[in-house]
Scaffold this motif. Structure first.
Motif, mmCIF file in Angstrom:
data_model
loop_
_atom_site.group_PDB
_atom_site.id
_atom_site.type_symbol
_atom_site.label_atom_id
_atom_site.label_comp_id
_atom_site.label_asym_id
_atom_site.label_seq_id
_atom_site.Cartn_x
_atom_site.Cartn_y
_atom_site.Cartn_z
ATOM 1 N N ARG A 1 0.845 -1.188 0.000
ATOM 2 C CA ARG A 1 0.000 0.000 0.000
ATOM 3 C C ARG A 1 0.886 1.245 0.000
ATOM 4 O O ARG A 1 1.944 1.266 0.639
ATOM 5 C CB ARG A 1 -0.907 0.017 1.232
ATOM 6 N N GLU A 2 0.442 2.285 -0.702
ATOM 7 C CA GLU A 2 1.158 3.555 -0.744
ATOM 8 C C GLU A 2 0.173 4.677 -0.418
ATOM 9 O O GLU A 2 -0.760 4.933 -1.173
ATOM 10 C CB GLU A 2 1.791 3.761 -2.129
ATOM 11 N N TRP A 3 0.361 5.257 0.742
ATOM 12 C CA TRP A 3 -0.574 6.263 1.264
ATOM 13 C C TRP A 3 -0.786 7.415 0.278
ATOM 14 O O TRP A 3 0.168 7.866 -0.343
ATOM 15 C CB TRP A 3 -0.021 6.797 2.589
ATOM 16 N N PRO A 4 -2.041 7.877 0.127
ATOM 17 C CA PRO A 4 -3.255 7.386 0.799
ATOM 18 C C PRO A 4 -4.172 6.568 -0.106
ATOM 19 O O PRO A 4 -5.174 6.040 0.359
ATOM 20 C CB PRO A 4 -3.943 8.699 1.197
ATOM 21 N N ASN A 5 -3.825 6.442 -1.391
ATOM 22 C CA ASN A 5 -4.791 5.807 -2.299
ATOM 23 C C ASN A 5 -4.105 5.085 -3.466
ATOM 24 O O ASN A 5 -4.625 5.062 -4.571
ATOM 25 C CB ASN A 5 -5.785 6.844 -2.840
ATOM 26 N N LYS A 6 -2.940 4.500 -3.206
ATOM 27 C CA LYS A 6 -2.209 3.831 -4.277
ATOM 28 C C LYS A 6 -1.739 2.448 -3.825
ATOM 29 O O LYS A 6 -1.604 2.175 -2.635
ATOM 30 C CB LYS A 6 -0.990 4.658 -4.701
ATOM 31 N N LEU A 7 -1.491 1.607 -4.804
ATOM 32 C CA LEU A 7 -0.846 0.313 -4.582
ATOM 33 C C LEU A 7 0.403 0.248 -5.460
ATOM 34 O O LEU A 7 0.399 0.711 -6.599
ATOM 35 C CB LEU A 7 -1.775 -0.847 -4.925
ATOM 36 N N THR A 8 1.447 -0.336 -4.932
ATOM 37 C CA THR A 8 2.652 -0.597 -5.721
ATOM 38 C C THR A 8 2.805 -2.104 -5.872
ATOM 39 O O THR A 8 2.835 -2.841 -4.871
ATOM 40 C CB THR A 8 3.908 -0.013 -5.044
ATOM 41 N N VAL A 9 2.866 -2.560 -7.111
ATOM 42 C CA VAL A 9 2.964 -3.992 -7.404
ATOM 43 C C VAL A 9 4.314 -4.250 -8.070
ATOM 44 O O VAL A 9 4.645 -3.621 -9.086
ATOM 45 C CB VAL A 9 1.817 -4.453 -8.332
ATOM 46 N N THR A 10 5.072 -5.153 -7.484
ATOM 47 C CA THR A 10 6.369 -5.536 -8.039
ATOM 48 C C THR A 10 6.231 -6.903 -8.697
ATOM 49 O O THR A 10 5.803 -7.867 -8.053
ATOM 50 C CB THR A 10 7.442 -5.584 -6.942
ATOM 51 N N LEU A 11 6.590 -6.971 -9.981
ATOM 52 C CA LEU A 11 6.402 -8.193 -10.755
ATOM 53 C C LEU A 11 7.733 -8.825 -11.133
ATOM 54 O O LEU A 11 8.673 -8.130 -11.526
ATOM 55 C CB LEU A 11 5.612 -7.903 -12.037
ATOM 56 N N ASP A 12 7.780 -10.132 -11.001
ATOM 57 C CA ASP A 12 8.918 -10.925 -11.470
ATOM 58 C C ASP A 12 8.427 -11.727 -12.669
ATOM 59 O O ASP A 12 7.523 -12.556 -12.536
ATOM 60 C CB ASP A 12 9.409 -11.844 -10.346
#
Length: 259
Positions: free
Chosen positions: A97-108
Motif C-alpha cells: 500500500r502507498e498512502w493514501p490511495n495507491k498500490l505498488t505492485v512488483t512483478l517478477d
C-alpha cells in the motif's frame, strides 16, 4: 439485582463500553470509506532493474485490474497478488500500500527457456511451467524442447544443464531432452543426432555413458562424417548406431543387453 449497587455499576460500565466501541467502529468505518481512500492508481514495477518485457499496461488493465476489490484500507493484498499472478508471463507478484490511495505492485517475469510437454506450455530458466504466447517466447530466444512426467520439470531442467555442459566439450548443444514415463533419458543434438541414454542405475550412470560417447565421438565422425542419425548408448559394453541416407539401419555393438 436492583439492590446490588456494585453489579449495577459493572453492568452499566459494560454497556457503556459496548456502545463506545460500536461508535468508534462506526467512526472508523465512516473514515475508511471516504473518497480520498478510493484507489486512484496502481504502480507496476519490475523486480529487477530491467524493464518488463511481456507484461504491459493493456494486459494488466484487462486481466488483473477488474479482479481488484476495495480501497486503500479494505483491498485484500493476497487477492491483489493473486490477480497479478494470473497474468501471462508473471512468475511472482508482491503488493504494498502507498498512502493514501495507491498500490505498488512488483512483478517478477518468467524467462522462457523452452517448451514443455509438446502441448504449447513453456518452461522457464527456473524450471517453472507456465502458459503464455509462444510467438513472444520465440522472439526472445531459440527454444529448446523439454519433456517429462508431470512433477519432473526441475529434474529435467537440471539434467539438461548438465548435458549442455558435457556436450559442450565437443561443440554440440542439446536441442531437446526427454525423460520418458519409463524413466529413460534421450536427447537430440543440434547436429540432428539422436542419443539414447536409457535408465539410470545410479547417479553416475548417465555421465558414464556420455563420457564414453565423447571419448569415441571423434572416431565416429571421422568414419561416418555427418551420416549418423542416432546413437544408442544403452549397451553395457558397446553402442549401436543408425546411419541416415541408407537402406535400413546399420548397428555396431559389443553386447546385446540393454539397460
Amino acid at each position: 439485582m436492583w439492590h446490588d449497587v456494585k453489579m449495577m455499576n459493572n453492568t452499566a460500565n459494560a454497556l457503556f463500553g459496548l456502545v463506545l466501541l460500536a461508535l468508534m467502529a462506526s467512526g472508523v468505518w465512516w473514515v475508511i470509506q471516504r473518497p480520498m481512500f478510493t484507489l486512484h492508481s496502481i504502480r507496476v514495477v519490475g523486480a529487477t532493474s530491467q524493464s518488463l518485457r511481456h507484461v504491459d499496461a493493456v494486459t494488466i488493465r484487462n486481466a488483473a485490474v477488474p479482479k481488484i476489490r476495495g480501497n486503500f484500507f479494505t483491498a485484500n493484498l493476497d487477492a491483489v497478488r493473486g490477480a497479478f499472478e494470473s497474468v501471462p508471463w508473471v512468475r511472482k507478484a508482491s503488493v504494498q500500500r502507498e498512502w493514501p490511495n495507491k498500490l505498488t505492485v512488483t512483478l517478477d517475469e518468467h524467462v522462457a527457456l523452452g517448451t514443455w510437454g509438446g502441448d504449447g506450455r513453456l518452461i522457464s530458466v527456473a524450471g517453472d511451467v507456465f502458459t503464455a504466447n509462444l510467438a513472444e517466447a520465440e522472439d526472445d530466444t531459440d527454444l529448446i524442447a523439454l519433456n517429462g512426467p508431470d512433477g519432473s520439470e526441475k529434474e529435467v531442467l537440471s539434467q539438461y544443464l548438465a548435458l549442455k555442459e558435457w556436450f559442450g566439450k565437443i561443440n554440440l548443444v542439446p536441442e531437446s531432452v526427454t525423460y520418458s514415463n519409463r524413466y529413460a533419458w534421450s536427447l537430440k543434438l543440434n547436429n540432428g543426432m539422436q542419443v539414447e541414454l536409457g535408465r539410470l542405475q545410479d547417479g553416475a550412470t548417465l555421465k558414464m555413458r556420455v563420457d564414453k560417447l565423447l571419448m569415441i565421438y571423434p572416431q565416429l565422425i571421422a568414419s561416418a562424417q555427418d551420416s549418423i542419425e542416432s546413437i544408442d548408448m544403452r549397451y553395457p559394453n558397446g553402442l549401436a548406431m543408425k546411419y541416415a541416407h541408407s537402406v535400413g539401419s546399420k548397428k555396431q555393438t559389443k553386447a546385446s543387453g540393454k539397460t
